[in-house]
Design an enzyme around this catalytic site. Structure first.
Site, short mmCIF file in Angstrom:
data_model
loop_
_atom_site.label_atom_id
_atom_site.label_comp_id
_atom_site.label_asym_id
_atom_site.label_seq_id
_atom_site.Cartn_x
_atom_site.Cartn_y
_atom_site.Cartn_z
N ASP A 7 -6.34 9.78 19.29
CA ASP A 7 -7.74 9.48 18.93
C ASP A 7 -8.51 10.79 18.73
O ASP A 7 -8.48 11.66 19.60
CB ASP A 7 -8.37 8.65 20.07
CG ASP A 7 -9.66 7.97 19.66
OD1 ASP A 7 -10.43 8.56 18.88
OD2 ASP A 7 -9.92 6.85 20.14
N HIS A 64 -11.90 10.91 17.86
CA HIS A 64 -13.35 10.75 17.99
C HIS A 64 -13.87 11.52 19.20
O HIS A 64 -13.40 11.28 20.32
CB HIS A 64 -13.71 9.27 18.12
CG HIS A 64 -13.32 8.48 16.91
ND1 HIS A 64 -12.09 7.90 16.78
CD2 HIS A 64 -14.01 8.18 15.77
CE1 HIS A 64 -12.02 7.27 15.61
NE2 HIS A 64 -13.17 7.43 14.97
N SER A 75 -6.69 2.86 21.46
CA SER A 75 -6.95 3.75 22.61
C SER A 75 -7.13 2.97 23.92
O SER A 75 -6.89 3.50 25.00
CB SER A 75 -8.18 4.61 22.35
OG SER A 75 -7.97 5.40 21.22
CO1 B1M Z 1 -13.62 6.51 13.02
N1 B1M Z 1 -13.50 4.63 13.55
N2 B1M Z 1 -11.88 6.54 12.38
N3 B1M Z 1 -14.10 8.31 12.50
N4 B1M Z 1 -15.50 6.14 13.47
C1 B1M Z 1 -14.60 4.02 14.29
C2 B1M Z 1 -14.39 4.14 15.79
C3 B1M Z 1 -14.53 2.52 13.77
C4 B1M Z 1 -15.09 1.48 14.75
C5 B1M Z 1 -15.25 2.44 12.42
C6 B1M Z 1 -15.25 1.07 11.80
O1 B1M Z 1 -14.25 0.59 11.34
N5 B1M Z 1 -16.39 0.42 11.77
C7 B1M Z 1 -12.98 2.36 13.50
C8 B1M Z 1 -12.13 1.87 14.68
C9 B1M Z 1 -11.60 0.49 14.45
C10 B1M Z 1 -10.61 0.05 15.48
O2 B1M Z 1 -9.97 0.75 16.18
N6 B1M Z 1 -10.51 -1.24 15.52
C11 B1M Z 1 -12.61 3.77 13.10
C12 B1M Z 1 -11.45 4.11 12.36
C13 B1M Z 1 -10.63 2.95 11.83
C14 B1M Z 1 -11.08 5.44 12.09
C15 B1M Z 1 -9.80 5.92 11.38
C16 B1M Z 1 -8.50 5.21 11.77
C17 B1M Z 1 -10.05 5.84 9.88
C18 B1M Z 1 -8.88 6.23 9.00
O3 B1M Z 1 -8.32 7.29 9.12
N7 B1M Z 1 -8.54 5.30 8.14
C19 B1M Z 1 -9.77 7.41 11.80
C20 B1M Z 1 -9.06 7.55 13.15
C21 B1M Z 1 -8.41 8.84 13.34
C22 B1M Z 1 -7.85 8.93 14.74
O4 B1M Z 1 -8.59 8.90 15.72
N8 B1M Z 1 -6.55 9.04 14.84
C23 B1M Z 1 -11.22 7.68 12.00
C24 B1M Z 1 -11.81 8.93 11.83
C25 B1M Z 1 -13.17 9.20 11.99
C26 B1M Z 1 -13.83 10.52 11.61
C27 B1M Z 1 -12.94 11.73 11.86
C28 B1M Z 1 -14.22 10.47 10.15
C29 B1M Z 1 -15.13 10.46 12.46
C30 B1M Z 1 -15.00 11.09 13.86
C31 B1M Z 1 -15.51 12.49 13.92
C32 B1M Z 1 -15.59 12.98 15.35
O5 B1M Z 1 -15.75 12.28 16.30
N9 B1M Z 1 -15.48 14.27 15.45
C33 B1M Z 1 -15.28 8.94 12.67
C34 B1M Z 1 -16.49 8.32 13.07
C35 B1M Z 1 -17.71 9.20 13.09
C36 B1M Z 1 -16.56 6.96 13.43
C37 B1M Z 1 -17.81 6.09 13.76
C38 B1M Z 1 -18.49 5.78 12.43
C39 B1M Z 1 -18.84 6.68 14.70
C40 B1M Z 1 -18.29 7.14 16.05
C41 B1M Z 1 -19.33 7.92 16.81
O6 B1M Z 1 -19.27 9.14 16.86
N10 B1M Z 1 -20.33 7.22 17.36
C42 B1M Z 1 -17.14 4.83 14.44
C43 B1M Z 1 -17.95 3.58 14.33
C44 B1M Z 1 -18.41 3.05 15.68
O7 B1M Z 1 -18.23 3.65 16.71
N11 B1M Z 1 -18.97 1.90 15.66
C45 B1M Z 1 -15.74 4.92 13.95
C46 B1M Z 1 -21.38 7.84 18.11
C47 B1M Z 1 -20.92 8.13 19.55
C48 B1M Z 1 -22.01 8.79 20.36
O8 B1M Z 1 -20.60 6.89 20.14
O9 B1M Z 1 -18.28 7.64 20.81
O10 B1M Z 1 -19.04 5.26 21.17
P1 B1M Z 1 -19.37 6.68 21.12
O11 B1M Z 1 -19.91 7.15 22.53
C49 B1M Z 1 -20.88 6.45 23.26
C50 B1M Z 1 -20.31 5.45 24.25
O12 B1M Z 1 -19.17 4.80 23.79
C51 B1M Z 1 -20.11 6.25 25.49
O13 B1M Z 1 -21.16 7.21 25.46
C52 B1M Z 1 -21.57 7.45 24.12
C53 B1M Z 1 -23.08 7.27 24.00
O14 B1M Z 1 -23.81 7.73 25.04
N12 B1M Z 1 -18.87 6.97 25.74
C54 B1M Z 1 -18.50 7.32 27.00
C55 B1M Z 1 -17.93 7.43 24.89
N13 B1M Z 1 -16.96 8.05 25.55
C56 B1M Z 1 -17.28 8.00 26.85
C57 B1M Z 1 -16.61 8.50 27.97
C58 B1M Z 1 -17.19 8.28 29.21
C59 B1M Z 1 -18.40 7.60 29.34
C60 B1M Z 1 -19.06 7.11 28.23
O15 B1M Z 1 -16.65 8.71 30.36
C61 B1M Z 1 -15.45 9.44 30.33
#
Ligand code: B1M
Length: 215
Positions: free
Chosen positions: A98, A100, A151
């Protein structure tokens, strides 16, 4: 567009030009964390929706993510930090497979600014690397982030591996990331792990849980 809408738009469009000036102006009005939580994260949410519905292609998602990171890095030095330090140490990683890391890095910032020492070992980390870091740095807690549905399975395997190595008692675990649900962590994963498992919906719940674990 008005300032805050413009800022949100910049995240969606991945538009870095003029970002700093807008952030400076926004900081005149609200604290940096509020800009992140209410404006920038709202932009990222839109990006996720557009990507999920096929209206946005991956390279543009990447640009948005990079703009988000640039914005957070710009705001970070302006955030308020508490005076207390040495509240505990956490190893933080995005799990194997992963990439992200925006959420993980926000957790890093919030914990670091609130008295915790964070050893952030980055993305795509296998459990062996996470455990090596935790042992080496004498971590109190292990934090794992993951956004892919895949994940959530990796996290389960990691906990099983930790049981197998007999380190579950030693390391309470904090889990977060968009694909996780409270029910999955509190029902399924709690049943798997011999130690403590906690679910954090966001970085602030992460902080609250760290305070709870460390007392
Ligand atoms: Co990707 N991605 N992505 N992506 N991406 C998602 C996660 C996805 C939901 C988008 C979608 O389809 N709508 C989807 C997953 C679907 C699934 O698994 N069912 C997805 C996908 C499919 C993919 C790829 C597979 C796409 C592809 O290649 N075809 C690929 C995966 C690559 C891989 O990981 N092997 C991929 C790639 C990418 C980018 C590289 C382009 C980029 C990431 C860049 C980066 O992070 N450096 C990206 C992005 C930006 C996203 C979305 C649009 C935004 C994620 C984000 O940063 N959110 C995302 C859509 C979504 O999440 N709905 C998506 C903002 C961030 C602050 O939120 O990380 O949730 P989040 O963190 C929150 C809480 O969750 C929590 O605190 C934060 C807020 O306070 N939290 C914690 C998180 N970690 C914590 C740990 C803790 C405590 C709290 O304690 C340890």
């Amino acid at each position: 567009l008005p300032l805050f809408e413009r800022l949100e738009r910049r995240i969606v469009d991945g538009e870095k030009a003029g970002l700093d000036a807008d952030l400076d102006e926004a900081m005149q009005q609200v604290p940096p964390l509020q800009i992140i939580n209410e404006t920038l994260l709202s932009g990222m949410k839109t990006v996720g929706e557009l990507f999920g519905s096929g209206q946005m292609q991956l390279p543009f998602v990447l640009q948005s993510a990079e703009t988000m990171k640039t914005a957070v890095a710009y705001l970070e030095p302006h955030m308020e930090a508490t005076d207390d330090s040495g509240k505990g140490r956490i190893v933080l990683a995005t799990v194997k497979g992963d990439v992200h890391d925006i959420g993980k890095n926000l957790v890093d910032i919030i914990l670091s600014n609130n008295g915790y020492e964070v050893v952030n070992i980055g993305i795509k980390q296998p459990i062996s690397a996470i455990l090596d870091a935790a042992v080496d740095k004498k971590a109190d807690v292990i934090g794992m982030s993951g956004l892919l549905v895949k994940s959530t399975v990796v996290m389960k395997e990691n906990l099983e591996e930790m049981n197998g190595r007999g380190v579950a008692e030693q390391f309470p675990v904090l889990l977060g990331g968009a694909a996780l649900t409270r029910a999955y962590v509190e029902n399924d994963l709690t049943a798997v792990y011999d130690g403590e498992v906690h679910y954090a919906r966001d970085a602030f719940e992460g902080l609250r849980l760290m305070d709870e674990i460390m007392t």
